[in-house]
Design an enzyme around this catalytic site. Structure first.
Site, PDB file in Angstrom:
ATOM      1  N   SER A  72      37.951  33.632  34.823  1.00  8.32           N
ATOM      2  CA  SER A  72      37.178  35.118  34.947  1.00  8.32           C
ATOM      3  C   SER A  72      36.034  34.849  34.096  1.00  8.32           C
ATOM      4  O   SER A  72      34.879  34.150  34.845  1.00  8.32           O
ATOM      5  CB  SER A  72      38.386  35.807  34.401  1.00  8.32           C
ATOM      6  OG  SER A  72      38.025  37.298  33.933  1.00  8.32           O
ATOM      7  N   ASP A 126      43.274  40.925  43.077  1.00  6.16           N
ATOM      8  CA  ASP A 126      42.258  41.780  41.591  1.00  6.16           C
ATOM      9  C   ASP A 126      41.257  42.123  41.576  1.00  6.16           C
ATOM     10  O   ASP A 126      40.841  41.752  42.568  1.00  6.16           O
ATOM     11  CB  ASP A 126      42.160  39.523  41.347  1.00  6.16           C
ATOM     12  CG  ASP A 126      41.117  39.063  40.507  1.00  6.16           C
ATOM     13  OD1 ASP A 126      40.727  40.512  39.364  1.00  6.16           O
ATOM     14  OD2 ASP A 126      41.003  38.536  39.867  1.00  6.16           O
ATOM     15  N   HIS A 173      45.102  38.367  38.580  1.00  8.14           N
ATOM     16  CA  HIS A 173      43.954  37.901  37.791  1.00  8.14           C
ATOM     17  C   HIS A 173      44.966  36.861  36.665  1.00  8.14           C
ATOM     18  O   HIS A 173      46.028  37.521  36.205  1.00  8.14           O
ATOM     19  CB  HIS A 173      43.174  39.037  37.317  1.00  8.14           C
ATOM     20  CG  HIS A 173      42.107  38.196  36.143  1.00  8.14           C
ATOM     21  ND1 HIS A 173      40.761  37.845  36.961  1.00  8.14           N
ATOM     22  CD2 HIS A 173      41.972  37.990  35.054  1.00  8.14           C
ATOM     23  CE1 HIS A 173      39.645  37.830  35.837  1.00  8.14           C
ATOM     24  NE2 HIS A 173      40.891  37.828  34.944  1.00  8.14           N
TER      25      HIS A 173
END
Length: 356
Positions: free
Chosen positions: A190, A285, A315
């Site tokens: 991320s 996601d 995610h």
């Protein structure tokens, strides 16, 4: 004491839920969820149900409370520490870090410099401890986890500066770390994936030394454009669209400055010369499409890339190692890609290989 007991009870409840026979887990999770030609895995769907029951969420009013909540979440689904791994704190030229050494690696080992996720606002060495242990053991590498400064106390580009510093320090201190300076990879999830890609590009601009490999999990690569996956999966799948706005507003509140290539690395005109990469995205996601767009742009620039969409996951999956099986399977694939990439070295190939 009350909080610890509650967390322990919730963790036991989660383990019990995942230990149920599949038909009962399906009843608990609900009907299968299918969006955009993808079906959410039962493990991921059950995770979302348990998250809702426990009242867990990624963002809780303030950064301080959000950080505390993330640490609680880690204890619920992170799993027991993976061994055998030796862990020690190090100072990477002023940046705190943690070095993981799995049993059996030599004094000329490859290294992964790892940047944790958390929207540049939350996350820590502890929140990604077991993920780093897993990668160290399964990829047969040492891992240097970087405790870069967080926003809003330290907004953009503080995190970038710390990340670059830690990478350069690792290469310069290879002998003391017992690593091969020619086999130092970068990686992260991320926001951490964003930082890993940015470090790689900053090193290209600086003329090296370059990372040997990029291990990018659902990276944020463009803070300027809203893509289709954000509309499809922006609510109900752990990371929400509102969460993304909250994180970016703390990290870089000036929207006009989000075109900076150290923030939106996808906007770099020429990505040639970047290290080979494994780019993993999750099907459910909101960040999926920008991660895949970055993989495609790397490939178009002649960079060897494996683009792996974990179509049935959400995610954050690399942190859910204590429950189910599907999350570990996905992270195992990435560990294999890292090990192979470091062994093969940089190999010129312009195509994107999509993992099945």
């Amino acid at each position: 004491m009350t909080t610890r007991l509650l967390v322990r009870a919730q963790a036991l409840g989660a383990k019990a839920a995942y230990a149920l026979p599949r038909p009962l887990r399906r009843v608990l999770a609900g009907k299968p969820i299918r969006i955009d030609g993808q079906e959410l895995s039962l493990d991921a769907q059950l995770m979302l149900v348990l998250q809702k029951i426990s009242g867990q969420s990624l963002v809780v009013d303030t950064p301080e409370n959000s950080r505390k909540r993330l640490e609680i979440g880690k204890s619920l689904v992170g799993g027991d520490p993976i061994e055998p791994v030796t862990v020690r704190g190090v100072n990477a030229d002023g940046v705190p870090a943690r070095l993981y050494t799995p049993a059996g690696v030599g004094e000329d080992a490859p290294l992964l410099v790892f940047y944790h996720g958390g929207g540049w606002v939350v996350g820590s060495l502890d929140s990604h401890d077991n993920t780093c242990r897993f990668l160290a053991v399964n990829a047969r590498v040492k891992v240097l986890s970087v405790d870069y400064r967080l926003a809003p106390e330290h907004p953009f580009p503080a995190g970038v500066e710390d990340s670059v510093t830690a990478f350069r320090w690792a290469v310069a201190n290879a002998a003391a770390l017992g690593i091969d300076p020619a086999r130092v990879a970068v990686g992260g999830d991320s926001a951490g994936g964003n930082l890993a890609a940015v470090v790689s590009h900053q090193q290209v601009l600086a003329g090296g030394p370059l990372p040997a490999f990029q291990l990018l999990f659902y990276p944020g690569t463009d803070g300027t454009t809203r893509r289709r996956s954000r509309d499809l999966f922006g609510d109900g799948f752990f990371l929400t669209s509102d969460n993304m706005d909250w994180f970016m507003s703390h990290y870089q509140p000036d929207e006009s400055q989000r075109t900076d290539q150290r923030f939106s690395v996808l906007l770099v005109d020429d990505l040639s010369g970047m290290p080979p990469a494994y780019v993993a995205t999750a099907g459910f996601d909101p960040l999926r499409d920008e991660g895949e767009a970055f993989a495609d742009k790397l490939a178009a620039a002649g960079v060897p890339v494996v683009k792996s969409r974990q179509a049935d996951l959400i995610h954050g999956y690399i942190n859910f190692l204590g429950v189910g099986h599907r999350f570990r399977e996905a992270l195992s694939e990435a560990a294999g890609a890292l090990r192979t990439g470091l062994e093969l070295g940089q190999r010129k190939s312009p195509d994107v290989r999509t993992a099945k």
